[in-house]
Write a protein that holds these residues in place. Sequence first.
Motif, PDB file in Angstrom:
ATOM      1  N   LEU A  26       0.830  -1.193   0.000  1.00  0.00           N
ATOM      2  CA  LEU A  26       0.000   0.000   0.000  1.00  0.00           C
ATOM      3  C   LEU A  26       0.868   1.247   0.000  1.00  0.00           C
ATOM      4  O   LEU A  26       1.970   1.279   0.545  1.00  0.00           O
ATOM      5  CB  LEU A  26      -0.986   0.011   1.163  1.00  0.00           C
ATOM      6  CG  LEU A  26      -0.484  -0.107   2.604  1.00  0.00           C
ATOM      7  CD1 LEU A  26      -0.155   1.270   3.162  1.00  0.00           C
ATOM      8  CD2 LEU A  26      -1.545  -0.762   3.463  1.00  0.00           C
ATOM      9  N   ALA A  27       0.344   2.277  -0.669  1.00  0.00           N
ATOM     10  CA  ALA A  27       1.034   3.558  -0.769  1.00  0.00           C
ATOM     11  C   ALA A  27       0.043   4.668  -0.468  1.00  0.00           C
ATOM     12  O   ALA A  27      -1.138   4.564  -0.811  1.00  0.00           O
ATOM     13  CB  ALA A  27       1.631   3.740  -2.157  1.00  0.00           C
ATOM     14  N   VAL A  28       0.534   5.723   0.140  1.00  0.00           N
ATOM     15  CA  VAL A  28      -0.281   6.893   0.469  1.00  0.00           C
ATOM     16  C   VAL A  28       0.176   8.059  -0.395  1.00  0.00           C
ATOM     17  O   VAL A  28       1.382   8.229  -0.636  1.00  0.00           O
ATOM     18  CB  VAL A  28      -0.152   7.255   1.955  1.00  0.00           C
ATOM     19  CG1 VAL A  28      -0.767   8.627   2.255  1.00  0.00           C
ATOM     20  CG2 VAL A  28      -0.801   6.184   2.830  1.00  0.00           C
ATOM     21  N   THR A  29      -0.772   8.848  -0.853  1.00  0.00           N
ATOM     22  CA  THR A  29      -0.427  10.096  -1.520  1.00  0.00           C
ATOM     23  C   THR A  29      -1.249  11.230  -0.945  1.00  0.00           C
ATOM     24  O   THR A  29      -2.399  11.034  -0.533  1.00  0.00           O
ATOM     25  CB  THR A  29      -0.646  10.003  -3.046  1.00  0.00           C
ATOM     26  OG1 THR A  29       0.000  11.115  -3.679  1.00  0.00           O
ATOM     27  CG2 THR A  29      -2.108   9.979  -3.421  1.00  0.00           C
ATOM     28  N   SER A  30      -0.646  12.403  -0.890  1.00  0.00           N
ATOM     29  CA  SER A  30      -1.324  13.595  -0.370  1.00  0.00           C
ATOM     30  C   SER A  30      -0.718  14.810  -1.056  1.00  0.00           C
ATOM     31  O   SER A  30       0.488  14.811  -1.370  1.00  0.00           O
ATOM     32  CB  SER A  30      -1.149  13.684   1.150  1.00  0.00           C
ATOM     33  OG  SER A  30      -1.994  14.673   1.707  1.00  0.00           O
ATOM     34  N   PRO A  31      -1.507  15.845  -1.310  1.00  0.00           N
ATOM     35  CA  PRO A  31      -0.987  16.997  -2.058  1.00  0.00           C
ATOM     36  C   PRO A  31       0.200  17.659  -1.369  1.00  0.00           C
ATOM     37  O   PRO A  31       0.238  17.762  -0.140  1.00  0.00           O
ATOM     38  CB  PRO A  31      -2.186  17.955  -2.114  1.00  0.00           C
ATOM     39  CG  PRO A  31      -3.379  17.075  -1.945  1.00  0.00           C
ATOM     40  CD  PRO A  31      -2.945  15.980  -1.018  1.00  0.00           C
ATOM     41  N   PRO A  32       1.164  18.130  -2.139  1.00  0.00           N
ATOM     42  CA  PRO A  32       2.313  18.854  -1.570  1.00  0.00           C
ATOM     43  C   PRO A  32       1.884  20.246  -1.126  1.00  0.00           C
ATOM     44  O   PRO A  32       0.945  20.827  -1.666  1.00  0.00           O
ATOM     45  CB  PRO A  32       3.292  18.931  -2.740  1.00  0.00           C
ATOM     46  CG  PRO A  32       2.420  18.927  -3.947  1.00  0.00           C
ATOM     47  CD  PRO A  32       1.247  18.044  -3.608  1.00  0.00           C
ATOM     48  N   ARG A  33       2.587  20.768  -0.137  1.00  0.00           N
ATOM     49  CA  ARG A  33       2.297  22.112   0.370  1.00  0.00           C
ATOM     50  C   ARG A  33       3.557  22.957   0.249  1.00  0.00           C
ATOM     51  O   ARG A  33       4.640  22.556   0.733  1.00  0.00           O
ATOM     52  CB  ARG A  33       1.843  22.039   1.831  1.00  0.00           C
ATOM     53  CG  ARG A  33       0.655  21.115   2.081  1.00  0.00           C
ATOM     54  CD  ARG A  33      -0.659  21.821   1.863  1.00  0.00           C
ATOM     55  NE  ARG A  33      -0.933  22.731   2.956  1.00  0.00           N
ATOM     56  CZ  ARG A  33      -1.711  22.419   4.016  1.00  0.00           C
ATOM     57  NH1 ARG A  33      -2.258  21.209   4.102  1.00  0.00           N
ATOM     58  NH2 ARG A  33      -1.931  23.308   4.947  1.00  0.00           N
ATOM     59  N   ALA A  34       3.436  24.117  -0.378  1.00  0.00           N
ATOM     60  CA  ALA A  34       4.591  24.996  -0.567  1.00  0.00           C
ATOM     61  C   ALA A  34       5.221  25.387   0.756  1.00  0.00           C
ATOM     62  O   ALA A  34       6.449  25.471   0.880  1.00  0.00           O
ATOM     63  CB  ALA A  34       4.173  26.238  -1.350  1.00  0.00           C
ATOM     64  N   GLU A  35       4.377  25.593   1.775  1.00  0.00           N
ATOM     65  CA  GLU A  35       4.901  26.034   3.074  1.00  0.00           C
ATOM     66  C   GLU A  35       5.689  24.949   3.798  1.00  0.00           C
ATOM     67  O   GLU A  35       6.371  25.228   4.794  1.00  0.00           O
ATOM     68  CB  GLU A  35       3.762  26.540   3.974  1.00  0.00           C
ATOM     69  CG  GLU A  35       2.728  25.500   4.381  1.00  0.00           C
ATOM     70  CD  GLU A  35       1.540  25.406   3.439  1.00  0.00           C
ATOM     71  OE1 GLU A  35       0.419  25.199   3.934  1.00  0.00           O
ATOM     72  OE2 GLU A  35       1.756  25.534   2.204  1.00  0.00           O
ATOM     73  N   GLY A  49       7.286  21.616  -0.305  1.00  0.00           N
ATOM     74  CA  GLY A  49       6.820  20.703  -1.343  1.00  0.00           C
ATOM     75  C   GLY A  49       6.454  19.327  -0.840  1.00  0.00           C
ATOM     76  O   GLY A  49       6.239  18.415  -1.644  1.00  0.00           O
ATOM     77  N   LEU A  50       6.376  19.164   0.467  1.00  0.00           N
ATOM     78  CA  LEU A  50       5.957  17.893   1.061  1.00  0.00           C
ATOM     79  C   LEU A  50       4.504  17.997   1.512  1.00  0.00           C
ATOM     80  O   LEU A  50       3.983  19.098   1.717  1.00  0.00           O
ATOM     81  CB  LEU A  50       6.827  17.553   2.271  1.00  0.00           C
ATOM     82  CG  LEU A  50       8.314  17.305   2.000  1.00  0.00           C
ATOM     83  CD1 LEU A  50       9.061  17.169   3.328  1.00  0.00           C
ATOM     84  CD2 LEU A  50       8.500  16.059   1.153  1.00  0.00           C
ATOM     85  N   PRO A  51       3.825  16.877   1.692  1.00  0.00           N
ATOM     86  CA  PRO A  51       2.515  16.919   2.347  1.00  0.00           C
ATOM     87  C   PRO A  51       2.660  17.450   3.772  1.00  0.00           C
ATOM     88  O   PRO A  51       3.771  17.563   4.312  1.00  0.00           O
ATOM     89  CB  PRO A  51       2.074  15.453   2.347  1.00  0.00           C
ATOM     90  CG  PRO A  51       2.840  14.821   1.232  1.00  0.00           C
ATOM     91  CD  PRO A  51       4.171  15.526   1.225  1.00  0.00           C
ATOM     92  N   HIS A  52       1.551  17.763   4.389  1.00  0.00           N
ATOM     93  CA  HIS A  52       1.576  18.300   5.753  1.00  0.00           C
ATOM     94  C   HIS A  52       2.333  17.347   6.680  1.00  0.00           C
ATOM     95  O   HIS A  52       2.149  16.124   6.621  1.00  0.00           O
ATOM     96  CB  HIS A  52       0.148  18.492   6.267  1.00  0.00           C
ATOM     97  CG  HIS A  52       0.045  19.392   7.445  1.00  0.00           C
ATOM     98  ND1 HIS A  52       0.483  19.017   8.698  1.00  0.00           N
ATOM     99  CD2 HIS A  52      -0.426  20.662   7.578  1.00  0.00           C
ATOM    100  CE1 HIS A  52       0.255  20.002   9.557  1.00  0.00           C
ATOM    101  NE2 HIS A  52      -0.287  21.020   8.899  1.00  0.00           N
ATOM    102  N   PRO A  53       3.197  17.881   7.550  1.00  0.00           N
ATOM    103  CA  PRO A  53       4.009  17.002   8.409  1.00  0.00           C
ATOM    104  C   PRO A  53       3.199  16.065   9.292  1.00  0.00           C
ATOM    105  O   PRO A  53       3.640  14.942   9.579  1.00  0.00           O
ATOM    106  CB  PRO A  53       4.820  17.977   9.272  1.00  0.00           C
ATOM    107  CG  PRO A  53       4.629  19.322   8.716  1.00  0.00           C
ATOM    108  CD  PRO A  53       3.550  19.290   7.695  1.00  0.00           C
TER     109      PRO A  53
END
Length: 436
Positions: A153-162, A165-169
């Motif tokens: 299984l893999a998770v994806t979540s939108p990147p955040r510029a703040e 460029g990673l998803p929310h911590p």
Amino acid sequence: MISRIDLRGSAGDPRELLPRADTDVSAAMEQVRSVCEDVRLRGTEALVELTERFDGVRLTGVRVPRAELDSALAALDPGVRAALEESIERTRRVHADQRRADTTTSVVPGGTVTERWVPVNRVGLYVPGGRAAYPSSVVMNVVPAQEAGVGSLAVTSPPRAEFGGLPHPVVLAACALLGVDEVYAVGGAQAVAMFAYGAGECERADMVTGPGNIWVAAAKRLLKGVIGIDAEAGPTEIAVLADDTADPAYVAADLVSQAEHDVVAASVLVTPSEELAGKVEAELGARVAATRHSDRVAEALGGPQSGIVLVEDIAHGLAVVDAYAAEHLEVMTADSAGHAAAVRNAGAVFVGHYSPVSLGDYLAGSNHVLPTGGSAAHTAGLSVQTFLRGVHVVEYGREALAASAAHVRALAEAEDLPAHGEAVAVRVGAGQEAQT
């Protein structure tokens, strides 16, 4: 702030009269078609370009390094970590009880059918990342997949510029807590296409699950068949069935809590009590002004998807909420348990004055990935069963086949498919068929 709809004395179909979010997934499909095709053809290169266009983030790679997951977990607030761990434990306890056992039925002497429950091989789990962070959606997606025995299984979540460029911590930390180390910084329709076709390090998946915006829903509809889906999640919604025993402060608080998700979130009260309706309206006035996201909440409550629906009595109210088929349904009446037991159509039902939807969002142990837009009339929420396939294993001996042969041949001839019958006769010999 919130409209009223009077269904007392109405003989029409409630589904035509109830408030509902106006979303056109079909139109959105045409807009995401080129996005999905671009990912199919160009893989990671397309994901990078699309992410820059839609999210304003230029990525050097789409997979989140394991070190970033570990770092996010190490930096996680202790109180949030404790809450997540408790949420995981409760959710796992509920979903562990959903596991199915294989069953074997002896149909005739020497003939059995076994139903085996087999998990899908690989799933892609989508975690939204728009106006808020949703570590709870990590829990709700990952735990049932793990309990079903999904191997990859893999998770994806939108990147955040703040966040560079990673998803929310906190989303990354939740993944780390659950032992998920394959995480991607991709959102929207392109994320669904990534799982459907594979791209770079991300191998194609058999299924994609999880809530998202209209672009995610449109991509799911477009690519269904290329990849399995759980459902097309639309705007979130709550319906509250309440009589004059309900506390108007509780009702208003729950309508506000749902409205803070999004300006298109739906908050609906169904009640036979004009007195309660008036008190809830007064409570909403005070609560909306005081809440942090007051502008968003006010727009959601004032939209065509929200309203207070007046009904003749609770029996009429039950018919109305069944027609509405809410994602979340709260029942706050003099006989909450009895009335909740009569409900047929809802993603999840919250019984009584102390079971708010927000408890189910985080800590009840139930799953919060639920059908929306009336689809609860025919679709269930995310569960262990979502990730399992029932496979029938048929085993007949020669005598059992011979005893069935005449019936098989009769039905084959009735359907003008004689070779079907011959496939049995060649095994047992036409003269040895039992006439049963």
